[in-house]
Motif scaffolding. Structure first.
Motif, PDB file in Angstrom:
ATOM      1  N   UNK A   1       0.843  -1.163   0.000  1.00 19.08           N
ATOM      2  CA  UNK A   1       0.000   0.000   0.000  1.00 19.08           C
ATOM      3  C   UNK A   1       0.890   1.229   0.000  1.00 19.08           C
ATOM      4  N   UNK A   2       0.468   2.177  -0.780  1.00 20.39           N
ATOM      5  CA  UNK A   2       1.141   3.472  -0.796  1.00 20.39           C
ATOM      6  C   UNK A   2       0.056   4.525  -0.909  1.00 20.39           C
ATOM      7  N   UNK A   3       0.129   5.539  -0.037  1.00 22.23           N
ATOM      8  CA  UNK A   3      -0.891   6.586  -0.032  1.00 22.23           C
ATOM      9  C   UNK A   3      -0.242   7.938  -0.286  1.00 22.23           C
ATOM     10  N   UNK A   4      -0.961   8.785  -1.023  1.00 19.90           N
ATOM     11  CA  UNK A   4      -0.435  10.104  -1.379  1.00 19.90           C
ATOM     12  C   UNK A   4      -1.608  10.989  -1.789  1.00 19.90           C
ATOM     13  N   UNK A   5      -1.357  12.291  -1.792  1.00 23.48           N
ATOM     14  CA  UNK A   5      -2.390  13.209  -2.250  1.00 23.48           C
ATOM     15  C   UNK A   5      -2.515  13.108  -3.765  1.00 23.48           C
ATOM     16  N   UNK A   6      -3.735  13.072  -4.226  1.00 21.47           N
ATOM     17  CA  UNK A   6      -4.063  13.030  -5.653  1.00 21.47           C
ATOM     18  C   UNK A   6      -3.653  14.358  -6.287  1.00 21.47           C
ATOM     19  N   UNK A   7      -3.160  14.320  -7.499  1.00 21.32           N
ATOM     20  CA  UNK A   7      -2.717  15.556  -8.171  1.00 21.32           C
ATOM     21  C   UNK A   7      -3.872  16.401  -8.708  1.00 21.32           C
ATOM     22  N   UNK A   8      -5.100  15.897  -8.607  1.00 21.46           N
ATOM     23  CA  UNK A   8      -6.311  16.597  -9.042  1.00 21.46           C
ATOM     24  C   UNK A   8      -6.358  16.909 -10.533  1.00 21.46           C
ATOM     25  N   UNK A   9      -5.557  16.213 -11.311  1.00 21.55           N
ATOM     26  CA  UNK A   9      -5.636  16.334 -12.761  1.00 21.55           C
ATOM     27  C   UNK A   9      -6.798  15.462 -13.219  1.00 21.55           C
ATOM     28  N   UNK A  10      -7.721  16.071 -13.934  1.00 20.48           N
ATOM     29  CA  UNK A  10      -8.872  15.318 -14.420  1.00 20.48           C
ATOM     30  C   UNK A  10      -8.465  14.668 -15.739  1.00 20.48           C
ATOM     31  N   UNK A  11      -8.229  13.399 -15.663  1.00 25.12           N
ATOM     32  CA  UNK A  11      -7.793  12.628 -16.829  1.00 25.12           C
ATOM     33  C   UNK A  11      -8.102  11.167 -16.549  1.00 25.12           C
ATOM     34  N   UNK A  12      -7.388  10.286 -17.134  1.00 21.91           N
ATOM     35  CA  UNK A  12      -7.555   8.852 -16.988  1.00 21.91           C
ATOM     36  C   UNK A  12      -7.555   8.453 -15.507  1.00 21.91           C
ATOM     37  N   UNK A  13      -8.676   7.935 -15.026  1.00 14.34           N
ATOM     38  CA  UNK A  13      -8.775   7.561 -13.616  1.00 14.34           C
ATOM     39  C   UNK A  13      -7.855   6.410 -13.241  1.00 14.34           C
ATOM     40  N   UNK A  14      -7.357   5.653 -14.222  1.00  9.61           N
ATOM     41  CA  UNK A  14      -6.469   4.523 -13.927  1.00  9.61           C
ATOM     42  C   UNK A  14      -4.999   4.937 -13.838  1.00  9.61           C
ATOM     43  N   UNK A  15      -4.702   6.213 -14.120  1.00 10.87           N
ATOM     44  CA  UNK A  15      -3.320   6.712 -14.023  1.00 10.87           C
ATOM     45  C   UNK A  15      -2.964   6.954 -12.553  1.00 10.87           C
ATOM     46  N   UNK A  16      -1.698   7.028 -12.257  1.00 10.40           N
ATOM     47  CA  UNK A  16      -1.212   7.142 -10.876  1.00 10.40           C
ATOM     48  C   UNK A  16      -1.683   8.419 -10.175  1.00 10.40           C
ATOM     49  N   UNK A  17      -1.612   9.555 -10.819  1.00 10.01           N
ATOM     50  CA  UNK A  17      -2.028  10.844 -10.248  1.00 10.01           C
ATOM     51  C   UNK A  17      -1.337  11.146  -8.915  1.00 10.01           C
ATOM     52  N   UNK A  18      -0.061  10.872  -8.822  1.00 11.11           N
ATOM     53  CA  UNK A  18       0.713  11.112  -7.602  1.00 11.11           C
ATOM     54  C   UNK A  18       1.196  12.552  -7.577  1.00 11.11           C
ATOM     55  N   UNK A  19       0.801  13.308  -6.566  1.00 11.44           N
ATOM     56  CA  UNK A  19       1.201  14.711  -6.416  1.00 11.44           C
ATOM     57  C   UNK A  19       2.632  14.836  -5.900  1.00 11.44           C
TER      58      UNK A  19
END
Length: 185
Positions: A1-19
């Motif tokens: 498990x790895x947790x992080x704040x979402x980068x809030x980029x509205x794009x492919x929901x399956x992408x990492x989106x790691x801020x």
């Protein structure tokens, strides 16, 4: 498990989106999100550990579900949209990953920021009743999970809105998080 704040980029929901901003297991716990890692091995010991957690937390039922384009077929797109829409449940959402990987996004209180939790094989996640969240497979497009339930298996989503904000389970969740935050201060 790895947790992080979402980068809030509205794009492919399956992408990492790691801020690039990590979230600790303690921070998740303060939000009511619980986590265990129970390695899934062929020796079956993991089943004993799951049974122990189930007894301790009074989970009485379970089932196994697979999610992917291959397993869901024509219903895949509708299902992916449905579980990714922000919602809460009146019961805990308990998932043990048997194989594959995906994301649980939870709303942090009081900031309302998305925290993205990337789970994979052996991760057991408990998302508390009343927390706003959503789910997505990651780019691997496959996850097999054991779902655990305190009562009969069900999945009833309450999508975010004024009425859901007033839901008693949402109110209880907010009281509990505020109490935990006050105790930590």
């Amino acid at each position: 498990m790895r947790a992080f704040y979402h980068d809030n980029v509205i794009a492919d929901q399956t992408a990492l989106h790691d801020s690039g901003r990590a979230v600790s297991e303690e921070d998740l716990k303060a939000s009511g999100v619980l986590y265990w890692n129970i390695p899934v091995e062929d020796d079956g010991k993991w089943e004993d550990e799951i049974d122990a957690v189930a007894r301790d937390r009074q989970y009485k039922n379970r089932d196994v579900k697979e999610s992917s384009k291959a397993t869901l077929g024509e219903s895949y797109e509708a299902m992916a949209k449905m579980v990714y829409k922000e919602h809460m449940h009146e019961d805990e959402e308990i998932r043990f990953v048997l194989s594959g990987s995906g994301f649980f996004d939870v709303r942090e209180h009081p900031t309302d920021s998305w925290v993205r939790i990337h789970v994979s094989k052996g991760d057991l996640l408990v998302v508390p009743a009343g927390i706003y969240h959503r789910f997505s497979l990651d780019s691997s497009d496959y996850m097999k999970v054991m779902r655990l339930f305190k009562d009969e298996p069900k999945w009833l989503a309450h999508y975010r809105g004024a009425e859901t904000d007033e839901n008693p389970h949402r109110a209880d969740y907010l009281k509990n998080v505020q109490r935990v935050t006050a105790l930590a201060a």
